[in-house]
Design a protein around this motif. Structure first.
Motif, short mmCIF file in Angstrom:
data_model
loop_
_atom_site.label_atom_id
_atom_site.label_comp_id
_atom_site.label_asym_id
_atom_site.label_seq_id
_atom_site.Cartn_x
_atom_site.Cartn_y
_atom_site.Cartn_z
N GLY B 118 0.80 -1.21 0.00
CA GLY B 118 0.00 0.00 0.00
C GLY B 118 0.84 1.27 0.00
N ARG B 119 1.96 1.22 0.69
CA ARG B 119 2.80 2.41 0.80
C ARG B 119 3.72 2.58 -0.40
NH1 ARG B 119 7.01 3.46 3.23
NH2 ARG B 119 7.03 5.60 3.95
N SER B 120 4.50 1.53 -0.69
CA SER B 120 5.59 1.69 -1.65
C SER B 120 5.26 1.11 -3.03
CB SER B 120 6.86 1.04 -1.11
OG SER B 120 7.16 1.60 0.14
N GLY B 121 4.46 0.04 -3.06
CA GLY B 121 4.08 -0.54 -4.35
C GLY B 121 3.28 0.46 -5.16
N SER B 122 2.35 1.12 -4.48
CA SER B 122 1.52 2.11 -5.18
C SER B 122 2.36 3.30 -5.60
CB SER B 122 0.39 2.56 -4.26
OG SER B 122 0.93 3.11 -3.09
N ALA B 123 3.29 3.72 -4.74
CA ALA B 123 4.15 4.86 -5.08
C ALA B 123 5.00 4.53 -6.30
CB ALA B 123 5.04 5.21 -3.89
N LEU B 124 5.46 3.28 -6.35
CA LEU B 124 6.28 2.84 -7.48
C LEU B 124 5.47 2.91 -8.77
CD1 LEU B 124 8.98 1.57 -8.33
CD2 LEU B 124 7.98 -0.66 -7.85
N ALA B 125 4.23 2.38 -8.69
CA ALA B 125 3.37 2.40 -9.88
C ALA B 125 3.10 3.84 -10.32
CB ALA B 125 2.06 1.68 -9.60
N ALA B 126 2.80 4.71 -9.36
CA ALA B 126 2.49 6.10 -9.69
C ALA B 126 3.71 6.80 -10.30
CB ALA B 126 2.02 6.84 -8.45
N ARG B 127 4.87 6.52 -9.72
CA ARG B 127 6.07 7.19 -10.21
C ARG B 127 6.39 6.75 -11.64
NH1 ARG B 127 10.54 5.96 -6.48
NH2 ARG B 127 11.15 4.35 -7.91
N LEU B 128 6.37 5.44 -11.86
CA LEU B 128 6.68 4.94 -13.20
C LEU B 128 5.63 5.39 -14.20
CD1 LEU B 128 8.01 1.33 -12.68
CD2 LEU B 128 9.26 3.43 -13.08
N GLY B 129 4.36 5.39 -13.76
CA GLY B 129 3.29 5.82 -14.66
C GLY B 129 3.47 7.27 -15.08
N THR B 130 3.78 8.12 -14.11
CA THR B 130 4.00 9.53 -14.43
C THR B 130 5.20 9.69 -15.35
OG1 THR B 130 3.24 9.96 -12.18
CG2 THR B 130 4.16 11.81 -13.38
N MET B 131 6.25 8.95 -15.06
CA MET B 131 7.44 9.04 -15.91
C MET B 131 7.12 8.58 -17.33
SD MET B 131 10.55 7.74 -13.52
CE MET B 131 11.83 8.47 -14.53
N ARG B 132 6.26 7.58 -17.42
CA ARG B 132 5.92 7.07 -18.74
C ARG B 132 5.14 8.11 -19.53
NH1 ARG B 132 4.74 2.76 -22.20
NH2 ARG B 132 2.67 3.24 -22.95
N ILE B 133 4.11 8.71 -18.91
CA ILE B 133 3.33 9.66 -19.71
C ILE B 133 4.11 10.95 -19.97
CG2 ILE B 133 1.04 8.77 -19.13
CD1 ILE B 133 0.72 10.95 -17.13
N ASN B 134 5.12 11.24 -19.16
CA ASN B 134 5.97 12.40 -19.45
C ASN B 134 7.11 12.06 -20.40
OD1 ASN B 134 4.48 14.01 -17.80
ND2 ASN B 134 5.83 13.79 -16.03
N GLN B 135 7.09 10.85 -20.93
CA GLN B 135 8.10 10.37 -21.89
C GLN B 135 9.49 10.25 -21.25
OE1 GLN B 135 7.33 13.05 -25.39
NE2 GLN B 135 7.30 11.09 -26.47
N GLY B 224 3.78 -3.39 -9.12
CA GLY B 224 3.91 -1.93 -9.24
C GLY B 224 4.50 -1.53 -10.58
N VAL B 225 5.55 -2.23 -10.98
CA VAL B 225 6.22 -1.86 -12.23
C VAL B 225 5.33 -2.15 -13.44
CG1 VAL B 225 8.17 -2.37 -13.72
CG2 VAL B 225 8.52 -2.17 -11.28
N VAL B 226 4.70 -3.33 -13.45
CA VAL B 226 3.86 -3.68 -14.60
C VAL B 226 2.72 -2.68 -14.74
CG1 VAL B 226 2.21 -5.38 -15.49
CG2 VAL B 226 4.42 -6.13 -14.62
#
Lengths: 270, 266
Positions: B118-135, B224-226
């Motif tokens: 809940g703490r870090s898995g979600s943060a990982l997903a959010a971070r990678l997702g944001t990085m992905r949409i920001n190219q 999180g990563v997937v």
């Protein structure tokens, strides 16, 4: 034509019969063209024309259905990872939104390629990064975070990061989109300066006509996945093609009407 | 009616194919991450220590207070329930083995896993997702920097170290919390409680709990990563995938836990 001699220059980028799909949909329908060393080629087209897809293929981010893309003689559709890795050090890319890493300062962002690909000490890397920041008129901003920069500054920082390894090929995605005219024009000047000073081959994707006419040696016009025009600024401007003129004068094309297809779309039976 | 059934079957098929594809992607990611961990230096793309330490601080140290609070609570709760149940048979003094086994083999690793998910898995997903949409992920790739090495390996290594460490800590704290309650309620000193715990527990029990923690660490990272990597559709997409990642990670943890227990205790 800003010093590019088309008869003797060597080909830097070669695209042959590039066909790509997005799912079932065909995006690029057999695209072929060359870009010469030291040339600025502007890829233009409306949204949905396939220009972003073409750029992503040139960058090796997508795999085409068929066709060949040779950058500096390396076919990136077939190159093994090591060769690709070596090639990537000779490429710089400035993405539309900058794509700066938000967790790193501007200086660290610009230094990242050096840190990952060279064994220089930190002091030298800092000097090299500052050099590039001078080039893009961003000197003194290295300690700011990307979130603290304006739109134009982000584009400049992205350019600085793209050129920090002195690449032979530079790709810019919509470098002046979303900027006010003065800032946009200064980015255009910057791109011209980079080519003249460093002899880079530059590919710019844009839908800004003014910017395209200002920086391009040649313009490639893409529409619905096909090249509908490729030539010098004057050739494109004076083209007899209706589709090109439509694009230049921002006219929408007449859409063919097919009553049956329309009904099928409405009823969802397609 | 027929077309509806066909459509429904079609959708079901699509979901299954998507699920299998995601699991395949996760397996490839894990393989690639291990490859960079082992071969990075030879490929001149070493995995760096600084981002791993930063991740470990975020995943481990910063979670310490909440892990501690929850572990104490779980320990006390188990003691209360255990004593309540055993009182029916007049066997309250037999509560210690129940607490010891369930904390070490089950509750401490499970609660820690869920909390980190809940703490870090979600943060990982959010971070990678944001990085992905920001190219930013594209930017790494065109710079010749492997996004897996740069973005996946540090959190994976950090999880592999910190999830078991946190589990170990929560085992100690939960047993301690239960001990305080037991010694204050029953006619048993804390020392006697501790001695009984140590007598009951074997290294095998500890290995059981720790083994699970390692699996949870891998699951949380991969989920999180997937999810982060498959974000599309802007900020809303990031939110959706972050939620999905928490739900999937917790489900994966609980289900894997059951399978693990089933296989190990047979």
């Amino acid at each position: 034509m800003n010093g590019v001699d088309r008869t003797s220059s060597r080909v830097a980028i070669e695209v042959r019969d590039l066909v790509t799909h997005y799912g079932e949909r065909k995006i690029l329908k057999g695209v072929s063209f060359d870009i010469l060393e030291g040339e600025i080629l502007v890829i233009m087209g409306g949204s949905g024309s396939g220009k972003s897809t073409l750029l992503n293929h040139l960058l090796g981010l997508l795999r085409p259905t068929s066709g060949a893309i040779r950058l500096l003689g390396v076919d990136i559709t077939k190159a093994p990872p090591r060769e690709m890795q070596a090639l990537r050090r000779k490429m710089g890319v400035a993405f539309q939104g900058g794509a700066l890493f938000s967790s790193m300062s501007v200086g660290d962002n610009i230094m990242l390629p050096l840190r990952e690909h060279t064994r220089l000490d930190r002091k030298t890397m800092e000097i090299m990064a500052r050099l590039k920041m001078e080039v893009v008129d961003l000197a003194g901003f290295e300690n700011l975070m990307p979130a603290e920069l304006s739109g134009g500054m982000i584009k400049r920082a992205a350019l600085a990061r793209a050129i920090v390894m002195d690449p032979k090929l530079l790709f810019c995605d919509e470098p002046s989109a979303g900027l006010d005219p003065v800032v946009a024009s200064s980015i255009d000047d910057l791109i011209l300066r980079l080519r003249d000073a460093m002899g880079m081959t530059i590919v710019v994707v844009t839908h800004e006509l003014e910017s395209a006419f200002k920086i391009a040696d040649r313009i490639l016009v893409l529409d619905k996945g096909e090249i509908i025009g490729l030539g010098s600024v004057d050739e494109i401007r004076n083209s007899a093609s209706e589709r090109i003129q439509n694009l230049l004068h921002r006219r929408t094309e007449e859409v063919e009407l097919d009553a049956d297809a329309y009904l099928r779309r409405l009823t969802g039976e397609e | 009616m027929l077309t509806q059934t066909v459509r429904m079957l079609g959708r079901l098929g699509e979901t299954v194919v998507k699920g299998v594809a995601e699991m395949g992607f996760a397996a490839v990611l894990l393989g690639e991450a291990l490859f960079w961990l082992a071969m990075g230096r030879r490929r001149e793309q070493p995995v760096r220590l600084a981002p791993i330490v930063a991740e470990m601080t975020e995943i481990g140290l910063r979670a310490l207070p909440i892990v501690t609070v929850l572990a104490v609570t779980i320990g006390i709760m188990l003691a209360i329930q255990g004593i309540y149940t055993l009182r029916m048979f007049g066997a309250e003094s037999q509560v210690v083995p129940g607490i010891a086994f369930s904390v070490v083999r089950e509750f401490a690793p499970l609660i820690t896993g869920i909390l980190v998910a809940g703490r870090s898995g979600s943060a990982l997903a959010a971070r990678l997702g944001t990085m992905r949409i920001n190219q930013e992920v594209d930017a790494l790739q065109v710079m010749g920097i492997s996004p897996v090495r740069f973005l996946v390996v540090p959190p994976l290594v950090a999880m592999l170290v910190m999830v078991p460490s946190l589990s170990l800590w929560s085992i100690l704290v939960a047993l301690g919390g239960a001990g305080v309650y037991v010694s204050s309620t029953l006619d048993m000193t804390f020392a006697a409680y501790a001695r009984q715990c140590l007598e009951m527990l074997t290294l095998g029990d500890l290995a059981h709990g720790m083994g699970k923690s390692f699996i949870f660490a891998v699951l949380i990272t991969l989920v999180g990563v997937v999810n982060g990597a498959s974000v599309s559709g802007g900020a809303e997409g990031v939110g959706r995938m972050t939620t999905r990642s928490v739900v999937q990670a917790i489900s994966a943890i609980v289900i894997t836990d059951m399978i693990f227990v089933f296989l190990v205790t047979r």
